[in-house]
Enzyme design. Structure first.
Site, mmCIF file in Angstrom:
data_model
loop_
_atom_site.group_PDB
_atom_site.id
_atom_site.type_symbol
_atom_site.label_atom_id
_atom_site.label_comp_id
_atom_site.label_asym_id
_atom_site.label_seq_id
_atom_site.Cartn_x
_atom_site.Cartn_y
_atom_site.Cartn_z
ATOM 1 N N CYS A 32 0.858 -1.188 0.000
ATOM 2 C CA CYS A 32 0.000 0.000 0.000
ATOM 3 C C CYS A 32 0.893 1.236 0.000
ATOM 4 O O CYS A 32 2.105 1.128 0.172
ATOM 5 C CB CYS A 32 -0.946 0.016 1.197
ATOM 6 N N LYS A 58 -11.970 -8.055 5.490
ATOM 7 C CA LYS A 58 -11.344 -7.323 6.593
ATOM 8 C C LYS A 58 -12.220 -6.164 7.016
ATOM 9 O O LYS A 58 -12.657 -5.426 6.147
ATOM 10 C CB LYS A 58 -9.980 -6.821 6.108
ATOM 11 N N LYS A 108 -12.438 -4.893 1.749
ATOM 12 C CA LYS A 108 -11.861 -4.181 2.888
ATOM 13 C C LYS A 108 -12.745 -2.980 3.196
ATOM 14 O O LYS A 108 -12.960 -2.110 2.342
ATOM 15 C CB LYS A 108 -10.446 -3.719 2.551
ATOM 16 N N ARG A 160 -10.861 7.372 4.580
ATOM 17 C CA ARG A 160 -10.664 6.441 3.472
ATOM 18 C C ARG A 160 -11.993 5.990 2.842
ATOM 19 O O ARG A 160 -12.043 4.983 2.154
ATOM 20 C CB ARG A 160 -9.889 5.215 3.963
ATOM 21 N N GLU A 181 -16.917 -6.966 -5.321
ATOM 22 C CA GLU A 181 -15.469 -6.727 -5.196
ATOM 23 C C GLU A 181 -14.690 -8.045 -5.317
ATOM 24 O O GLU A 181 -13.650 -8.113 -5.961
ATOM 25 C CB GLU A 181 -15.148 -6.099 -3.833
ATOM 26 N N CYS A 229 -3.870 5.960 0.814
ATOM 27 C CA CYS A 229 -3.516 4.736 0.098
ATOM 28 C C CYS A 229 -3.410 4.960 -1.406
ATOM 29 O O CYS A 229 -3.168 4.012 -2.159
ATOM 30 C CB CYS A 229 -4.552 3.637 0.369
ATOM 31 N N TYR A 282 -3.034 -10.964 15.358
ATOM 32 C CA TYR A 282 -1.987 -10.563 16.301
ATOM 33 C C TYR A 282 -1.872 -11.571 17.447
ATOM 34 O O TYR A 282 -0.959 -11.477 18.257
ATOM 35 C CB TYR A 282 -2.277 -9.153 16.835
ATOM 36 N N SER A 296 -6.415 -4.763 14.159
ATOM 37 C CA SER A 296 -5.842 -4.200 15.381
ATOM 38 C C SER A 296 -6.886 -3.865 16.445
ATOM 39 O O SER A 296 -6.671 -4.113 17.625
ATOM 40 C CB SER A 296 -5.018 -2.960 15.032
ATOM 41 N N ARG A 316 -3.275 2.321 12.760
ATOM 42 C CA ARG A 316 -2.815 3.585 12.163
ATOM 43 C C ARG A 316 -1.770 4.243 13.041
ATOM 44 O O ARG A 316 -0.843 4.871 12.561
ATOM 45 C CB ARG A 316 -4.003 4.488 11.909
HETATM 46 C C1 PBG Z 1 -2.975 -0.219 4.976
HETATM 47 C C2 PBG Z 1 -3.527 -1.211 5.951
HETATM 48 C C3 PBG Z 1 -4.349 -0.975 7.069
HETATM 49 C C4 PBG Z 1 -4.505 -2.201 7.715
HETATM 50 C C5 PBG Z 1 -3.811 -3.149 6.955
HETATM 51 N N1 PBG Z 1 -3.239 -2.515 5.871
HETATM 52 C C6 PBG Z 1 -4.908 0.289 7.612
HETATM 53 C C7 PBG Z 1 -5.917 1.037 6.844
HETATM 54 O O1 PBG Z 1 -6.372 0.657 5.777
HETATM 55 O O2 PBG Z 1 -6.266 2.126 7.323
HETATM 56 C C8 PBG Z 1 -5.262 -2.438 8.984
HETATM 57 C C9 PBG Z 1 -4.729 -3.534 9.857
HETATM 58 C C10 PBG Z 1 -5.196 -3.512 11.282
HETATM 59 O O3 PBG Z 1 -5.992 -2.655 11.712
HETATM 60 O O4 PBG Z 1 -4.738 -4.393 12.022
HETATM 61 N N2 PBG Z 1 -3.804 0.065 3.901
HETATM 62 ZN ZN ZN Z 2 -3.154 1.929 2.757
#
Ligand code: PBG
Ligand code: ZN
Length: 323
Positions: free
Chosen positions: A115, A244, A191, A213, A229, A125, A308, A270, A201
């Site tokens: 990304c 996700k 996503k 986003r 998608e 992104c 994680y 996360s 973040r």
């Molecule tokens: C980057 C990305 C993100 C995550 C994985 N790749 C953050 C986002 O899209 O803002 C999130 C992973 C997580 O929250 O553990 N594009």
């Molecule tokens: Zn990104």
């Protein structure tokens, strides 16, 4: 019919168990930083660390001891600019991390998130045109360049997480043209624009400097769109499809599983980690909830789970799966 007959003891519960969690299902996210000798706990993600490349050999030993066989890398570079140039540099942080891991633990399966947001000054992104519209062509060509550079560094798989339309097709073409036909693409296909990414973040230093986003990630209210998608990314050549976040999106996973024969990944993100970790640490829920969260993601249809908690899974399986 008395359903409790088949719950009476451990042996019969195991005989009728439909979903079994194994160490083959999990992928561990790692955040790599510049510098040396760094193993710094990430404030927003207790128990997760920023690691410099020289610390990766030790980390691989720990992961192997925990039975973890695959990692996904996120780069936290010192240098950010308007081009995301440190993402496609041969000396980029992830490129160097891939080489360090492969040198010390060749059997570890190394996936790289692809990304722009961690490498670009504005934390987005994608690139934008002067009128604020997404510059799709330029974004996709940079994502392709990053992917080829990671393949050159020896990565086993790439995972584009940007959500730009048409990027899988272009990345596939670029990899093939550069001689990396055998490098698979795991697409973050569905996503969602989710607040569950909050702690990430902070961990990756990738919060957008303006706006959010929602013009490229999906509306959490949409399920049919997620299937569209997924269809597109499969048509474009994705090898693995991802949904996700995971836990609040199990319906999407289940629908995706019914619709596609592709391997399906789920990312327990996360925010999901932080909620569960903190609740267990505070004694609000017992540790079994961690196993439950993962087995439910698998039951919904995921073949692979990015989590994680990967280092804890062996212990969780032994303690709670009754195998
Ligand atoms: C980057 C990305 C993100 C995550 C994985 N790749 C953050 C986002 O899209 O803002 C999130 C992973 C997580 O929250 O553990 N594009
Ligand atoms: Zn990104």
């Amino acid at each position: 019919m008395l359903p409790t007959r088949l719950r009476k003891n451990r042996a019969v519960r195991c005989l009728v168990r439909e979903t079994v969690l194994t160490m083959n299902d999990v992928i561990y996210p790692l955040f790599v930083v510049e510098g040396t000798g760094i193993k710094r706990e990430i404030e927003s993600l207790k128990g997760q660390y920023h690691l410099s490349c020289d610390m990766l050999a030790d980390e691989m030993r720990e992961l192997s001891a925990c039975g973890v066989k695959a990692v996904i890398l996120f780069g936290v570079p010192d240098h950010k600019d308007g081009y995301a140039s440190s993402a496609y540099s041969d000396e980029g942080i992830v490129q160097r991390a891939v080489k360090a891991i492969k040198a010390s633990a060749p059997e570890m399966y190394v996936i790289a998130d692809v990304c722009l947001c961690e490498y670009k000054s504005d934390g987005h992104c994608c690139f934008f045109e002067s009128d604020g519209q997404i510059d799709r062509k330029r974004t996709i060509s940079t994502l392709s360049r990053i992917s080829v550079s990671l393949a050159k560094a020896g990565v086993d798989m790439i995972a584009p997480s940007d959500m730009m339309d048409g990027r899988i097709e272009e990345i596939r073409k670029a990899l093939d043209a550069a001689g990396y036909e055998s490098v698979p693409i795991m697409s973050y296909a569905a996503k969602f624009a989710s607040s569950f990414y909050g702690p990430f973040r902070d961990a990756a230093g990738s919060a957008p400097a303006f706006g959010d986003r929602r013009s490229y990630q999906m509306d959490p209210a949409n399920a049919d769109e997620a299937l569209r998608e997924i269809d597109l990314d499969v048509e474009e050549g994705a090898d693995i499809i991802m949904v996700k976040p995971a836990s609040a999106y199990l319906d999407i996973l289940a629908k995706a599983k019914e619709r596609t024969v592709m391997p399906l990944a789920a990312y327990q993100v996360s925010g999901e980690y932080a909620m569960l970790r903190n609740a267990v640490d505070l004694g609000l829920m017992d540790e079994r909830v961690l196993f439950e969260s993962l087995v439910c993601i698998k039951r919904a249809g995921a073949n692979l789970i990015i989590t994680y908690f990967a280092k804890d899974v062996k212990h969780l399986i032994e303690s709670y799966q009754e195998a």
